[in-house]
Design a protein around this motif. Sequence first.
Motif, short mmCIF file in Angstrom:
data_model
loop_
_atom_site.label_atom_id
_atom_site.label_comp_id
_atom_site.label_asym_id
_atom_site.label_seq_id
_atom_site.Cartn_x
_atom_site.Cartn_y
_atom_site.Cartn_z
N GLN A 118 0.81 -1.22 0.00
CA GLN A 118 0.00 0.00 0.00
C GLN A 118 0.85 1.27 0.00
OE1 GLN A 118 -2.86 -0.31 3.26
NE2 GLN A 118 -4.34 -1.25 1.86
N VAL A 119 0.18 2.36 -0.38
CA VAL A 119 0.81 3.68 -0.52
C VAL A 119 0.09 4.68 0.38
CG1 VAL A 119 1.22 5.58 -2.15
CG2 VAL A 119 1.52 3.19 -2.90
N ILE A 120 0.88 5.53 1.04
CA ILE A 120 0.30 6.59 1.88
C ILE A 120 0.58 7.95 1.27
CG2 ILE A 120 2.35 6.65 3.38
CD1 ILE A 120 0.45 7.43 5.70
N LEU A 121 -0.42 8.82 1.33
CA LEU A 121 -0.32 10.19 0.84
C LEU A 121 0.14 11.11 1.98
CD1 LEU A 121 -1.01 12.56 -1.19
CD2 LEU A 121 -3.29 12.55 -0.16
N MET A 122 1.27 11.80 1.74
CA MET A 122 1.74 12.83 2.66
C MET A 122 2.23 14.01 1.82
SD MET A 122 3.69 10.48 5.57
CE MET A 122 4.60 9.48 4.38
N HIS A 123 2.63 15.08 2.49
CA HIS A 123 3.03 16.28 1.77
C HIS A 123 4.38 16.81 2.26
CE1 HIS A 123 -1.18 15.98 0.64
NE2 HIS A 123 -0.88 16.74 -0.40
N ASP A 124 5.16 17.28 1.30
CA ASP A 124 6.52 17.77 1.54
C ASP A 124 6.54 18.93 2.54
OD1 ASP A 124 9.42 18.07 -0.24
OD2 ASP A 124 8.72 19.84 0.84
N TRP A 125 5.51 19.76 2.52
CA TRP A 125 5.54 21.02 3.26
C TRP A 125 5.01 20.92 4.70
CZ3 TRP A 125 0.55 21.48 4.56
CH2 TRP A 125 -0.42 20.98 3.67
N SER A 126 4.47 19.77 5.08
CA SER A 126 3.77 19.66 6.36
C SER A 126 4.73 19.51 7.55
CB SER A 126 2.82 18.46 6.34
OG SER A 126 2.32 18.19 7.64
N ALA A 127 4.67 20.46 8.48
CA ALA A 127 5.52 20.39 9.67
C ALA A 127 5.14 19.19 10.54
CB ALA A 127 5.41 21.68 10.47
N ASN A 128 3.86 18.89 10.63
CA ASN A 128 3.43 17.76 11.45
C ASN A 128 3.91 16.43 10.86
OD1 ASN A 128 2.20 19.44 13.27
ND2 ASN A 128 0.13 19.13 12.50
N THR A 129 3.94 16.35 9.53
CA THR A 129 4.44 15.14 8.88
C THR A 129 5.94 14.98 9.14
OG1 THR A 129 2.73 15.15 7.19
CG2 THR A 129 4.76 13.99 6.65
N LEU A 130 6.67 16.08 9.05
CA LEU A 130 8.10 16.04 9.34
C LEU A 130 8.33 15.52 10.76
CD1 LEU A 130 11.07 16.71 8.72
CD2 LEU A 130 10.60 19.06 9.45
N ALA A 131 7.55 16.00 11.70
CA ALA A 131 7.69 15.57 13.10
C ALA A 131 7.33 14.09 13.27
CB ALA A 131 6.81 16.43 13.99
N ALA A 132 6.49 13.57 12.37
CA ALA A 132 6.03 12.18 12.49
C ALA A 132 7.02 11.15 11.96
CB ALA A 132 4.70 12.01 11.74
N ILE A 133 8.01 11.59 11.16
CA ILE A 133 8.89 10.65 10.46
C ILE A 133 9.57 9.63 11.38
CG2 ILE A 133 10.95 10.44 9.00
CD1 ILE A 133 8.45 11.47 7.53
N PRO A 134 10.21 10.04 12.48
CA PRO A 134 10.87 9.04 13.34
C PRO A 134 9.89 7.99 13.86
CG PRO A 134 11.63 11.25 13.90
CD PRO A 134 10.45 11.42 12.97
#
Length: 214
Positions: free
Chosen positions: A171-187
Amino acid sequence: MVTVAALSLVGTAVHGAAAQAAACSGYVGLTFDDGPTGNTPALLNSLKANGLRATMFNEGQYAAANPAQVRAQVSAGMWVGNHSYTHPHLTQQTQATIDSEISRTQQAIAAAGGGTPRLFRPPYGETNATVKAVEAKYGLTEVLWQVDSQDWNGASTDAIVAAAGRLTSGQVILMHDWSANTLAAIPRIAQGLTARGLCAGMISPQTGRAVAPA
């Protein structure tokens, strides 16, 4: 002359690769739309630090304006896809406009050093027969998603991590390059995948599903 030390290094590398493959019971596709942006360097650093690879669906206008960031995506081990030039609602456009949006992005990404994309994500996930016909003209595979992180809609870091936790193999998940919350979620996304025996893979141009990196 091949030394024992050299053979040992080769053996260690092969063992490491085999161990990593054995640890992957499946692969998922992490995707980031709308780049490159000012957030791209931090995103790439976090992905690399956490052992993740992803597909970056770039807009042509931003690839043309930030070619160094496109090269940085490739250098970081990411794959680069086409996300149109200006992010319009393609299903409301003429075939000529759709063609322009896709072809200019192919050219912009290639000129920036990102290679010629083989994957296309239509803006807003909106597609129809005309969009698909233009994709086919440029040899592009359309890639949507099975899991939407909702980061574009203000989802919290916890919600984005939870969304990634719903991914299953292929499966594939949609995320966005510009999202600060997504950046924080990476680890935490990386930790969650590891705990479930899943690894970040590439998206197959044949099937549009996540597979082991080539």
